[in-house]
Design a protein around this motif. Structure first.
Motif, PDB file in Angstrom:
ATOM      1  N   SER A  26       0.840  -1.189   0.000  1.00 30.38           N
ATOM      2  CA  SER A  26       0.000   0.000   0.000  1.00 30.38           C
ATOM      3  C   SER A  26       0.879   1.244   0.000  1.00 30.38           C
ATOM      4  CB  SER A  26      -0.898   0.013   1.244  1.00 30.38           C
ATOM      5  OG  SER A  26      -1.538   1.259   1.381  1.00 30.38           O
ATOM      6  N   GLU A  27       0.379   2.295  -0.602  1.00 36.44           N
ATOM      7  CA  GLU A  27       1.079   3.581  -0.577  1.00 36.44           C
ATOM      8  C   GLU A  27       0.749   4.365   0.688  1.00 36.44           C
ATOM      9  OE1 GLU A  27       0.727   5.920  -4.213  1.00 36.44           O
ATOM     10  OE2 GLU A  27      -0.157   4.159  -5.188  1.00 36.44           O
ATOM     11  N   TYR A  28      -0.161   3.844   1.522  1.00 35.30           N
ATOM     12  CA  TYR A  28      -0.699   4.647   2.622  1.00 35.30           C
ATOM     13  C   TYR A  28      -0.572   3.928   3.958  1.00 35.30           C
ATOM     14  CZ  TYR A  28      -2.681   6.671  -1.580  1.00 35.30           C
ATOM     15  OH  TYR A  28      -2.833   7.209  -2.831  1.00 35.30           O
ATOM     16  N   GLY A  29       0.629   3.521   4.278  1.00 35.55           N
ATOM     17  CA  GLY A  29       0.826   2.856   5.559  1.00 35.55           C
ATOM     18  C   GLY A  29       2.289   2.734   5.908  1.00 35.55           C
ATOM     19  N   VAL A  30       2.519   2.155   7.065  1.00 31.48           N
ATOM     20  CA  VAL A  30       3.884   1.898   7.518  1.00 31.48           C
ATOM     21  C   VAL A  30       3.971   0.439   7.937  1.00 31.48           C
ATOM     22  CG1 VAL A  30       3.410   2.606   9.920  1.00 31.48           C
ATOM     23  CG2 VAL A  30       5.756   2.692   9.033  1.00 31.48           C
ATOM     24  N   SER A  41      10.875  11.617   7.473  1.00 29.07           N
ATOM     25  CA  SER A  41      11.750  11.002   8.477  1.00 29.07           C
ATOM     26  C   SER A  41      11.853   9.487   8.370  1.00 29.07           C
ATOM     27  CB  SER A  41      11.252  11.359   9.884  1.00 29.07           C
ATOM     28  OG  SER A  41      11.173  12.765  10.044  1.00 29.07           O
ATOM     29  N   GLY A  42      11.065   8.880   7.503  1.00 30.55           N
ATOM     30  CA  GLY A  42      11.188   7.456   7.268  1.00 30.55           C
ATOM     31  C   GLY A  42      10.266   6.612   8.123  1.00 30.55           C
ATOM     32  N   PRO A  43      10.162   5.316   7.781  1.00 33.13           N
ATOM     33  CA  PRO A  43       9.186   4.436   8.426  1.00 33.13           C
ATOM     34  C   PRO A  43       9.431   4.170   9.907  1.00 33.13           C
ATOM     35  CG  PRO A  43      10.592   3.213   6.918  1.00 33.13           C
ATOM     36  CD  PRO A  43      10.859   4.648   6.667  1.00 33.13           C
ATOM     37  N   GLU A  44      10.670   4.079  10.319  1.00 33.44           N
ATOM     38  CA  GLU A  44      10.935   3.789  11.733  1.00 33.44           C
ATOM     39  C   GLU A  44      10.428   4.926  12.620  1.00 33.44           C
ATOM     40  OE1 GLU A  44      14.910   2.685  12.610  1.00 33.44           O
ATOM     41  OE2 GLU A  44      14.969   1.021  11.169  1.00 33.44           O
ATOM     42  N   THR A  45      10.738   6.147  12.235  1.00 33.85           N
ATOM     43  CA  THR A  45      10.267   7.288  13.013  1.00 33.85           C
ATOM     44  C   THR A  45       8.752   7.423  12.908  1.00 33.85           C
ATOM     45  OG1 THR A  45      12.361   8.434  12.617  1.00 33.85           O
ATOM     46  CG2 THR A  45      10.506   9.776  13.353  1.00 33.85           C
ATOM     47  N   ALA A  46       8.210   7.131  11.727  1.00 37.80           N
ATOM     48  CA  ALA A  46       6.753   7.203  11.558  1.00 37.80           C
ATOM     49  C   ALA A  46       6.052   6.185  12.451  1.00 37.80           C
ATOM     50  CB  ALA A  46       6.379   6.975  10.098  1.00 37.80           C
ATOM     51  N   LYS A  47       6.628   4.994  12.582  1.00 36.26           N
ATOM     52  CA  LYS A  47       6.027   3.987  13.458  1.00 36.26           C
ATOM     53  C   LYS A  47       6.097   4.440  14.914  1.00 36.26           C
ATOM     54  CE  LYS A  47       4.305   0.033  14.828  1.00 36.26           C
ATOM     55  NZ  LYS A  47       4.593   0.018  16.250  1.00 36.26           N
ATOM     56  N   GLU A  48       7.187   5.046  15.294  1.00 44.99           N
ATOM     57  CA  GLU A  48       7.300   5.565  16.666  1.00 44.99           C
ATOM     58  C   GLU A  48       6.280   6.681  16.894  1.00 44.99           C
ATOM     59  OE1 GLU A  48       8.559   5.844  20.541  1.00 44.99           O
ATOM     60  OE2 GLU A  48       9.085   4.328  19.040  1.00 44.99           O
ATOM     61  N   PHE A  49       6.110   7.538  15.900  1.00 49.43           N
ATOM     62  CA  PHE A  49       5.110   8.599  15.992  1.00 49.43           C
ATOM     63  C   PHE A  49       3.704   8.004  16.071  1.00 49.43           C
ATOM     64  CE2 PHE A  49       2.664  12.027  13.565  1.00 49.43           C
ATOM     65  CZ  PHE A  49       2.526  12.845  14.680  1.00 49.43           C
ATOM     66  N   HIS A  50       3.444   6.995  15.268  1.00 50.05           N
ATOM     67  CA  HIS A  50       2.173   6.254  15.302  1.00 50.05           C
ATOM     68  C   HIS A  50       1.883   5.780  16.725  1.00 50.05           C
ATOM     69  CE1 HIS A  50       0.292   2.210  15.337  1.00 50.05           C
ATOM     70  NE2 HIS A  50      -0.454   2.609  14.327  1.00 50.05           N
ATOM     71  N   ASP A  51       2.867   5.180  17.362  1.00 55.06           N
ATOM     72  CA  ASP A  51       2.670   4.649  18.719  1.00 55.06           C
ATOM     73  C   ASP A  51       2.414   5.774  19.720  1.00 55.06           C
ATOM     74  OD1 ASP A  51       3.207   2.282  17.461  1.00 55.06           O
ATOM     75  OD2 ASP A  51       5.169   1.966  18.388  1.00 55.06           O
ATOM     76  N   LEU A  52       3.116   6.894  19.552  1.00 55.17           N
ATOM     77  CA  LEU A  52       2.925   8.019  20.463  1.00 55.17           C
ATOM     78  C   LEU A  52       1.546   8.662  20.281  1.00 55.17           C
ATOM     79  CD1 LEU A  52       6.425   9.761  20.349  1.00 55.17           C
ATOM     80  CD2 LEU A  52       5.374   8.604  22.299  1.00 55.17           C
ATOM     81  N   LEU A  53       1.043   8.679  19.065  1.00 55.33           N
ATOM     82  CA  LEU A  53      -0.300   9.214  18.840  1.00 55.33           C
ATOM     83  C   LEU A  53      -1.336   8.415  19.615  1.00 55.33           C
ATOM     84  CD1 LEU A  53      -0.208  10.016  15.010  1.00 55.33           C
ATOM     85  CD2 LEU A  53      -0.443  11.671  16.869  1.00 55.33           C
ATOM     86  N   TYR A  54      -1.166   7.103  19.667  1.00 55.78           N
ATOM     87  CA  TYR A  54      -2.105   6.288  20.442  1.00 55.78           C
ATOM     88  C   TYR A  54      -1.845   6.395  21.939  1.00 55.78           C
ATOM     89  CZ  TYR A  54      -4.346   4.278  16.397  1.00 55.78           C
ATOM     90  OH  TYR A  54      -5.088   4.115  15.252  1.00 55.78           O
ATOM     91  N   ALA A  55      -0.598   6.484  22.325  1.00 55.05           N
ATOM     92  CA  ALA A  55      -0.288   6.628  23.751  1.00 55.05           C
ATOM     93  C   ALA A  55      -0.848   7.932  24.305  1.00 55.05           C
ATOM     94  CB  ALA A  55       1.222   6.568  23.970  1.00 55.05           C
ATOM     95  N   ASN A  56      -1.002   8.930  23.429  1.00 55.14           N
ATOM     96  CA  ASN A  56      -1.529  10.235  23.834  1.00 55.14           C
ATOM     97  C   ASN A  56      -2.887  10.506  23.186  1.00 55.14           C
ATOM     98  OD1 ASN A  56       0.935  11.763  25.282  1.00 55.14           O
ATOM     99  ND2 ASN A  56       1.738  10.532  23.583  1.00 55.14           N
ATOM    100  N   GLN A  57      -3.623   9.468  22.898  1.00 53.03           N
ATOM    101  CA  GLN A  57      -4.894   9.615  22.185  1.00 53.03           C
ATOM    102  C   GLN A  57      -5.911  10.418  22.997  1.00 53.03           C
ATOM    103  OE1 GLN A  57      -7.593   6.175  21.714  1.00 53.03           O
ATOM    104  NE2 GLN A  57      -7.479   6.530  19.511  1.00 53.03           N
ATOM    105  N   PRO A  58      -6.516  11.432  22.385  1.00 54.29           N
ATOM    106  CA  PRO A  58      -7.536  12.211  23.098  1.00 54.29           C
ATOM    107  C   PRO A  58      -8.871  11.473  23.108  1.00 54.29           C
ATOM    108  CG  PRO A  58      -7.321  13.045  20.873  1.00 54.29           C
ATOM    109  CD  PRO A  58      -6.267  11.972  21.031  1.00 54.29           C
ATOM    110  N   SER A  59      -9.747  11.903  23.993  1.00 53.50           N
ATOM    111  CA  SER A  59     -11.108  11.397  24.005  1.00 53.50           C
ATOM    112  C   SER A  59     -11.853  11.912  22.780  1.00 53.50           C
ATOM    113  CB  SER A  59     -11.834  11.855  25.276  1.00 53.50           C
ATOM    114  OG  SER A  59     -13.230  11.682  25.164  1.00 53.50           O
ATOM    115  N   GLU A  60     -12.863  11.166  22.342  1.00 55.76           N
ATOM    116  CA  GLU A  60     -13.692  11.627  21.230  1.00 55.76           C
ATOM    117  C   GLU A  60     -14.418  12.931  21.561  1.00 55.76           C
ATOM    118  OE1 GLU A  60     -15.483   8.082  18.718  1.00 55.76           O
ATOM    119  OE2 GLU A  60     -15.723   7.743  20.869  1.00 55.76           O
ATOM    120  N   GLU A  61     -14.600  13.189  22.863  1.00 59.44           N
ATOM    121  CA  GLU A  61     -15.261  14.422  23.276  1.00 59.44           C
ATOM    122  C   GLU A  61     -14.315  15.613  23.300  1.00 59.44           C
ATOM    123  OE1 GLU A  61     -15.747  11.479  25.073  1.00 59.44           O
ATOM    124  OE2 GLU A  61     -17.583  11.172  23.937  1.00 59.44           O
ATOM    125  N   GLY A  62     -13.019  15.363  23.095  1.00 60.82           N
ATOM    126  CA  GLY A  62     -12.036  16.434  23.154  1.00 60.82           C
ATOM    127  C   GLY A  62     -11.618  16.729  24.584  1.00 60.82           C
TER     128      GLY A  62
END
Length: 241
Positions: free
Chosen positions: A67-71, A144-165
């Motif tokens: 896919s062109e849209y993933g890591v 920044s490449g796939p390794e950094t993108a995967k780390e960023f991916h994980d941090l986005l979930y570790a800091n995931q906001p509530s759906e209510e904001g």
């Protein structure tokens, strides 16, 4: 000539009428509460159905790594493949990441599984966070490449906001990207300016074209699997052996 009711009889009738009125008001209140509760149940059920696919139509996604849209993580010649369609705001995606992320990384490191995470914008009706977060992910992946993108991916979930904001602004996303290892100068303009929204739209279209109806959608060797994170991980481990 009819006998006039006594004071006592008038009082009794008035009391009975008042009691009838109160009973009618209670019935109306109960009906109103019942309707409100029913409406809430329907809304929650619809929201759950939209965000977390449990069965449904066939998903025909390209194999992991194509896919062109993933890591991806793992070796391209791994004997098994896992594809995960996700939305960075979806709470069920957050639960899946918390429950399977480390184990999938280990299976990828062992050479058993090639895993591809494919974020897209499912929850646009809630606000623009999903689009902004996915755009930021795409900027990091490109710059920044796939390794950094995967780390960023994980941090986005570790800091995931509530759906209510409240939802993190673009500066907060930039800070997470730098924490993940991206050079600020390389990703700042792209994240703050949301330069990859076209990528997000294309990723979302690709997910829809594949038949994805909700998040998370998980494919194991091309076949959709479902359940809670533990059940999904059990199915993967059973297949991998």
């Amino acid at each position: 000539m009819a006998k006039k009711p006594s004071q006592q009889e008038r009082s009794q009738r008035a009391a009975a009428a008042l009691a009838d009125q109160k009973r009618a008001e209670r019935r109306r209140t109960i009906r109103s509460i019942t309707l409100v509760v029913f409406a809430l149940v329907v809304v929650v059920g619809i929201a759950f159905g939209v965000q977390s696919l449990r069965g449904g139509g066939e998903v025909t996604a390209s194999p992991a790594g194509q896919s062109e849209y993933g890591v991806t993580i793992g070796e391209e010649d791994a004997p098994h493949q896992v594809v995960i369609y996700e939305d960075f705001l979806c709470p069920f995606c957050g639960q899946l990441e918390a429950g399977t992320g480390e184990e999938l990384q280990q299976l990828a490191d062992d050479g058993s599984v090639l895993v591809e995470y494919r974020p897209f914008n499912l929850l646009s009706r809630i606000g623009d966070y999903s689009e902004r977060a996915t755009s930021a992910f795409a900027v990091v992946l490109e710059e920044s490449g796939p390794e950094t993108a995967k780390e960023f991916h994980d941090l986005l979930y570790a800091n995931q906001p509530s759906e209510e904001g409240p939802f993190p602004d673009n500066q907060a996303l930039l800070d997470l990207a730098v924490e993940a290892g991206a050079e600020e100068s390389a990703v700042s303009d792209g994240i703050l300016g949301e330069s990859m929204v076209d990528w997000v739209e294309a990723a979302t279209t690709a997910a829809q074209d594949a038949g994805v109806q909700g998040t998370p959608t998980v494919l194991l060797d091309g076949e959709q699997i479902s359940g809670d994170p533990e059940q999904i991980l059990d199915q993967i481990n059973e297949t991998v052996g």
